[in-house]
Scaffold this active site. Structure first.
Site, PDB file in Angstrom:
ATOM      1  N   ASP A 218       0.798  -1.226   0.000  1.00  0.00           N
ATOM      2  CA  ASP A 218       0.000   0.000   0.000  1.00  0.00           C
ATOM      3  C   ASP A 218       0.831   1.278   0.000  1.00  0.00           C
ATOM      4  OD1 ASP A 218       0.987  -0.175   2.548  1.00  0.00           O
ATOM      5  OD2 ASP A 218      -0.949  -0.144   3.560  1.00  0.00           O
TER       6      ASP A 218
ATOM      7  N   ARG B 252      -5.022   4.297   6.238  1.00  0.00           N
ATOM      8  CA  ARG B 252      -5.312   4.008   4.834  1.00  0.00           C
ATOM      9  C   ARG B 252      -6.158   5.111   4.235  1.00  0.00           C
ATOM     10  NH1 ARG B 252      -4.561  -1.158   2.971  1.00  0.00           N
ATOM     11  NH2 ARG B 252      -4.959  -0.046   1.026  1.00  0.00           N
TER      12      ARG B 252
ATOM     13  N   TYR C 120       0.231  -3.514  11.555  1.00  0.00           N
ATOM     14  CA  TYR C 120       1.226  -4.586  11.543  1.00  0.00           C
ATOM     15  C   TYR C 120       1.458  -4.971  13.004  1.00  0.00           C
ATOM     16  CZ  TYR C 120       2.369  -3.615   6.654  1.00  0.00           C
ATOM     17  OH  TYR C 120       2.322  -3.443   5.288  1.00  0.00           O
TER      18      TYR C 120
ATOM     19  N   PRO D 110       7.999  -5.891   4.985  1.00  0.00           N
ATOM     20  CA  PRO D 110       7.239  -4.736   4.508  1.00  0.00           C
ATOM     21  C   PRO D 110       7.415  -3.486   5.362  1.00  0.00           C
ATOM     22  CG  PRO D 110       5.782  -6.205   5.702  1.00  0.00           C
ATOM     23  CD  PRO D 110       7.132  -6.860   5.682  1.00  0.00           C
TER      24      PRO D 110
END
Length: 642
Positions: free
Chosen positions: A77, A265, A274, A357
């Site tokens: 993302d 987001r 996470y 990530p």
């Protein structure tokens, strides 16, 4: 944006006229027997390459994907500043910015020294330093990035669309074949064609098919590295919480419950978490833990204490293990006995490097792989460069990927460590963690990639003429004013993903393109000299700027210069009507404080020529009057036009 060059056309200018091939041989459900480039995988790397090659009507490209259709919900993302600069070249950066969450600041949380079971804010920093890029670091669902690429492909002259439900069975390379030496065996996996096989012969094959890449295995390459034996979970949630930084990127270290990274987001409500899970035993796999989404939610709630987290909906979740792995080479010949032979098969993205990530580099770095490769393939296929140019892909991208792996290993370890305060010996100091984040900001923004000297990346002999345009690094844009229409804009935004080289000529003091000016002499050399790269390497019958796009930037105000006095090469006649291109000349933006000469430390007295590759990296900085070095640079790897 320029259009109407070959005649007036109403409608969306982003939809190009179909090529003759697209009109006479439209893409069907069956794969052709022969293609120039076959791309395997519709992830970010594959689509970046496909969108770039779709710009060339004379290159036959197909892209296949084992999934049944386009991605609906992506795992990646984060979109780095450097990636946004690349999106501008494809024409959709503004759409990404409109939809995305902008990462402006980052907060850091640690255990409260008085009540270690609680977390407290420990620091707050700006996400990226001022002036690093004109674009922000943003968060957007990977599937939307795919959508934008797919639209570019559909609107191209080739009308390229992916072929789904196809899996690679094997790849064979016949070194004795003069043409189409790569044979790819493909199995169709959809219900209507289950069990059917296709065979495609290609000039080049690019495997963008993920960490379990069939293409990589077919050329005998492997991923080497290790695992940190650390498990993490990730989930996109709609939640009600009293945690105050839920709409900021936040790194949270708890005393005894693990760590959490919060990534807001797009859309204003959704947030990604996470979540650190228990450390894995040696040789243990995450699948054996049978972790559920309820485990992730409970773990996040414990880390956020004393704040509450009431998850209302989970849009997506997964678990993964931290590991860093990389292939030693990115093509089928590098490092082998026959390494002097031009490569035919390449790997990119997760097929050749995997990492955690945490730094947000997976999608970004993968797209930069194929942005590097795409223009090189196009140059070779179109006869502009010898096939030996293709050796530079593995040489450049594997080297910088190793730097990413080394960075990610340290970054992921710091993130997984317990905080030193209240966490026992061997933990990470929260302030040191924050300092490391700030120090590595340019790396995570994607702007620190630095290619070493090669045929297509010169020595920094004349770097002092433009210290802000580092040879081997990306061209760092700055504001200018276009002379013809007084429009303020960013100079770097004139560059499209079209395979052309950019020649940015920065005029010296008092140079107004008069009879004896260095700018005029440069234009005369490029127009008339036998060893001019424009004359040698531009195919007959094509526009004068079809290979080399020359732009001039003057120090004076746009009101002090006369457009009609510019050299003809800066107002070239193009297209079937011979229309003048008025968008080649720029002036300093004197309203913005420091102009481009100050911002990029360009020698005001002498000026300079900055040569920029089609992938937006500075290839060389030269004096304006060093015509011989300019000619020699391109003669080293380009082929005379036929």
């Amino acid at each position: 944006m320029q259009f109407h060059l070959d005649g007036f056309n109403a409608g969306d200018p982003r939809v190009q006229a179909p090529s003759e091939s697209a009109k006479t041989n439209p893409q069907t459900d069956s794969l052709p027997e022969q293609v120039d480039v076959l791309i395997v995988g519709c992830g970010p790397a594959g689509l970046t390459l496909a969108a770039q090659l779709a710009a060339f009507p004379d290159i036959r490209t197909r892209i296949i994907e084992q999934k049944e259709g386009p991605l609906k919900l992506g795992q990646a993302d984060g979109v780095a500043c450097r990636t946004m600069e690349m999106f501008e070249a494809f024409g959709f950066s503004h759409r990404v910015m409109e939809e995305a969450y902008w990462v402006n600041e980052v907060t850091f949380w640690k255990p409260d020294t008085k009540r270690p079971e609680h977390i407290v804010r420990n620091g707050r920093v700006q996400d990226t330093e001022d002036g690093l890029s004109e674009f922000p670091h943003v968060i957007l669902n990977q599937a939307r990035v795919h959508d934008f690429y797919l639209e570019v492909m559909r609107n191209s002259a080739n009308r390229l669309v992916p072929d789904y439900s196809r899996s690679v069975v094997g790849v064979d390379v016949d070194r004795m074949a003069d043409d189409y030496p790569v044979t790819v065996h493909i199995a169709r996996t959809d219900s209507e064609h289950q069990g059917q096989e296709e065979k495609v012969r290609a000039r080049y094959v690019v495997g963008c098919d993920g960490a379990r890449s069939a293409v990589r295995k077919s050329i005998g390459r492997e991923l080497h590295g290790d695992s940190a034996n650390q498990a993490w979970g990730v989930m996109d949630v709609l939640a009600v919480t009293d945690f105050p930084d839920i709409r900021l990127k936040a790194a949270i270290h708890s005393a005894a419950e693990g760590n959490v990274l919060i990534i807001p987001r797009e859309g204003g409500y959704l947030v990604r978490l996470y979540v650190e899970l228990d450390k894995l035993h040696e040789n243990e796999r995450i699948a054996s833990r049978n972790i559920t989404v309820d485990h992730l939610i409970a773990a996040a709630q414990r880390v956020l204490h004393p704040y509450t987290l009431d998850v209302k909906e989970v849009a997506w979740w997964s678990v993964y293990e931290i590991g860093q792995r990389i292939s030693e080479h990115y093509d089928d010949v590098a490092g082998r006995a026959d390494s002097t032979i031009p490569p035919r098969v390449f790997i990119a993205g997760d097929a050749c490097h995997t990492h955690s990530p945490k730094a947000g580099q997976g999608m970004n770095f993968s797209m930069q792989d194929t942005f590097n490769l795409g223009w090189k393939l196009a140059s070779v296929l179109r006869g502009q460069c010898a096939p030996e140019l293709l050796h530079s892909y593995s040489a450049e991208r594997q080297t910088v990927a190793q730097e990413l792996i080394d960075f990610d290993r340290k970054w992921a370890k710091m993130f997984s460590d317990r905080p030193a305060e209240g966490g026992g010996e061997g933990g990470v100091d929260p302030k040191e963690f924050e300092r490391y984040f700030v120090k590595q900001g340019r790396f995570t923004a994607g702007t620190e990639t630095h290619y070493q000297p090669s045929q297509i990346c010169g020595e920094a002999t004349h770097q002092h003429l433009a210290r802000g345009f580092t040879v081997g690094k990306r061209f760092h844009s700055a504001p200018v004013v276009r002379l013809a229409d007084a429009r303020g804009m960013h100079l770097g935004h004139v560059a499209r993903a079209d395979g052309r080289w950019r020649l940015y000529a920065f005029a010296g003091a008092n140079d107004s393109a008069g009879q004896h000016s260095d700018i005029r002499k440069l234009c005369e050399f490029l127009s008339d000299a036998p060893d001019s790269p424009v004359r040698r390497f531009t195919p007959g019958g094509e526009d004068i700027d079809s290979v080399f796009d020359l732009r001039a930037v003057f120090q004076q105000s746009h009101r002090e210069l006369a457009l009609e006095s510019m050299p003809a090469l800066l107002m070239p006649r193009k297209g079937r009507y011979g229309l003048n291109d008025y968008e080649k000349v720029f002036c300093a933006d004197l309203k913005s404080g420091q102009d481009i000469f100050d911002r990029r430390s360009i020698d005001r007295k002498r000026g300079c020529l900055v040569i920029v590759r089609p992938d937006q990296y500075v290839a060389q900085v030269l004096p304006l009057d060093d015509h011989q070095s300019l000619a020699e640079f391109f003669a080293a790897f380009m082929l005379n036009s036929q």
